[in-house]
Design a protein around this motif. Structure first.
Motif, PDB file in Angstrom:
ATOM      1  N   ARG A  24       0.830  -1.199   0.000  1.00 15.50           N
ATOM      2  CA  ARG A  24       0.000   0.000   0.000  1.00 15.50           C
ATOM      3  C   ARG A  24       0.863   1.246   0.000  1.00 15.50           C
ATOM      4  O   ARG A  24       1.957   1.235   0.522  1.00 15.50           O
ATOM      5  CB  ARG A  24      -0.901   0.104   1.200  1.00 15.50           C
ATOM      6  CG  ARG A  24      -1.128  -0.431   2.171  1.00 15.50           C
ATOM      7  CD  ARG A  24      -1.983  -0.303   3.342  1.00 15.50           C
ATOM      8  NE  ARG A  24      -1.162  -0.099   4.483  1.00 15.50           N
ATOM      9  CZ  ARG A  24      -1.106   1.015   5.154  1.00 15.50           C
ATOM     10  NH1 ARG A  24      -1.848   2.025   4.839  1.00 15.50           N
ATOM     11  NH2 ARG A  24      -0.325   1.118   6.167  1.00 15.50           N
TER      12      ARG A  24
ATOM     13  N   VAL B 254     -10.028   2.415   5.339  1.00 16.13           N
ATOM     14  CA  VAL B 254     -10.697   1.195   4.879  1.00 16.13           C
ATOM     15  C   VAL B 254     -12.166   1.486   4.595  1.00 16.13           C
ATOM     16  O   VAL B 254     -12.816   2.177   5.373  1.00 16.13           O
ATOM     17  CB  VAL B 254     -10.628   0.093   5.965  1.00 16.13           C
ATOM     18  CG1 VAL B 254     -11.241  -1.198   5.461  1.00 16.13           C
ATOM     19  CG2 VAL B 254      -9.204  -0.136   6.421  1.00 16.13           C
TER      20      VAL B 254
ATOM     21  N   THR C  44     -14.399   1.579  -1.112  1.00 11.89           N
ATOM     22  CA  THR C  44     -14.869   0.928  -2.332  1.00 11.89           C
ATOM     23  C   THR C  44     -16.371   1.076  -2.505  1.00 11.89           C
ATOM     24  O   THR C  44     -17.128   0.766  -1.597  1.00 11.89           O
ATOM     25  CB  THR C  44     -14.516  -0.574  -2.296  1.00 11.89           C
ATOM     26  OG1 THR C  44     -13.153  -0.711  -1.927  1.00 11.89           O
ATOM     27  CG2 THR C  44     -14.724  -1.230  -3.631  1.00 11.89           C
TER      28      THR C  44
ATOM     29  N   GLN D 281      -7.500  -1.662  -2.286  1.00  9.06           N
ATOM     30  CA  GLN D 281      -8.489  -2.512  -1.618  1.00  9.06           C
ATOM     31  C   GLN D 281      -9.166  -3.455  -2.612  1.00  9.06           C
ATOM     32  O   GLN D 281      -9.440  -4.610  -2.293  1.00  9.06           O
ATOM     33  CB  GLN D 281      -9.503  -1.654  -0.858  1.00  9.06           C
ATOM     34  CG  GLN D 281      -8.834  -0.990   0.327  1.00  9.06           C
ATOM     35  CD  GLN D 281      -9.706  -0.012   1.080  1.00  9.06           C
ATOM     36  OE1 GLN D 281     -10.876   0.165   0.796  1.00  9.06           O
ATOM     37  NE2 GLN D 281      -9.110   0.634   2.052  1.00  9.06           N
TER      38      GLN D 281
ATOM     39  N   ASP E 117      -6.708  -6.322  -3.212  1.00  6.88           N
ATOM     40  CA  ASP E 117      -6.714  -7.310  -2.120  1.00  6.88           C
ATOM     41  C   ASP E 117      -7.815  -8.333  -2.321  1.00  6.88           C
ATOM     42  O   ASP E 117      -7.603  -9.539  -2.181  1.00  6.88           O
ATOM     43  CB  ASP E 117      -6.946  -6.630  -0.751  1.00  6.88           C
ATOM     44  CG  ASP E 117      -5.700  -5.957  -0.218  1.00  6.88           C
ATOM     45  OD1 ASP E 117      -4.597  -6.226  -0.739  1.00  6.88           O
ATOM     46  OD2 ASP E 117      -5.834  -5.170   0.724  1.00  6.88           O
TER      47      ASP E 117
END
Length: 196
Positions: free
Chosen positions: A3, A72, A75, A121, A124
């Motif tokens: 990241r 976090v 998205t 993200q 991942d």
């Protein structure tokens, strides 16, 4: 797994004044969990201190281990995100509602930083979905590649067996067999069962 920390730092520095401290949404067997949706409202979480497991709902499999500073939940999704955070030992986490987050991102000209985080993200999740699941050897090899890039303080904390077991559906015996094979061939070096 890689990241760009600067993107996370910039967003946290600019928006932390608009966040609220998050209390655990659930405590299960002593583990503190934080959900990205609460009371039907999506949230973006800011990890301000400590380390957190990013886990997949339902399966409780580890997608990643995130250390401060981390953002976090950026998205876009039609449904509730299928992930949650679980505090490892200690940590400080705050949140902002999803709509306010994006409004402030545009107001403060942080769009490129947010896109970089969103891309990470998404990667991942895709890496987890694309894990080779044909045989245990290939799956273990893929997960070794993924987990041996952890920061040193996390490598010291978790064994290779723990990380692979908790991010796959493989049995301990299957994982142990492959790890032993790789060590005997000189293709893997572990110290006390941990990545170096």
């Amino acid at each position: 797994m890689f990241r760009v920390t600067e993107n996370h730092e910039r967003i946290i520095d600019e928006l932390v004044g608009f966040t609220q401290i998050a209390n655990p949404d659930e405590i299960s067997r002593g583990k503190r969990r934080y959900h990205l949706t609460k009371d039907n409202t999506r949230r973006v979480m800011f990890i301000l201190d400590g380390d957190f497991l990013l886990k997949l709902k339902g399966e409780n499999k580890v997608l990643n281990i995130l250390s401060a500073p981390s953002v976090v939940g950026v998205t876009p999704a039609l449904d509730e995100p299928p992930i949650y955070l679980e505090r490892i030992d200690y940590g400080k986490i705050s949140f902002i509602d999803y709509e306010s987050f994006w409004r402030l991102i545009f107001e403060k000209d942080l769009f490129n930083d947010a896109m970089s985080i969103l891309s990470g993200q998404y990667s991942d999740l895709m890496n987890y979905i694309r894990l080779p699941k044909g045989n245990s050897h290939d799956e273990v090899l893929s997960l070794i590649g993924r987990w041996k890039t952890l920061p040193p303080h996390l490598k010291k904390r978790f064994s290779a067996l723990y990380l692979i077991e908790h991010s796959s559906h493989l049995s301990k015996s299957s994982i142990s067999r492959v790890l032993k094979e790789l060590k005997e061939k000189g293709e893997l070096e572990l110290v006390n069962g941990k990545f170096i």
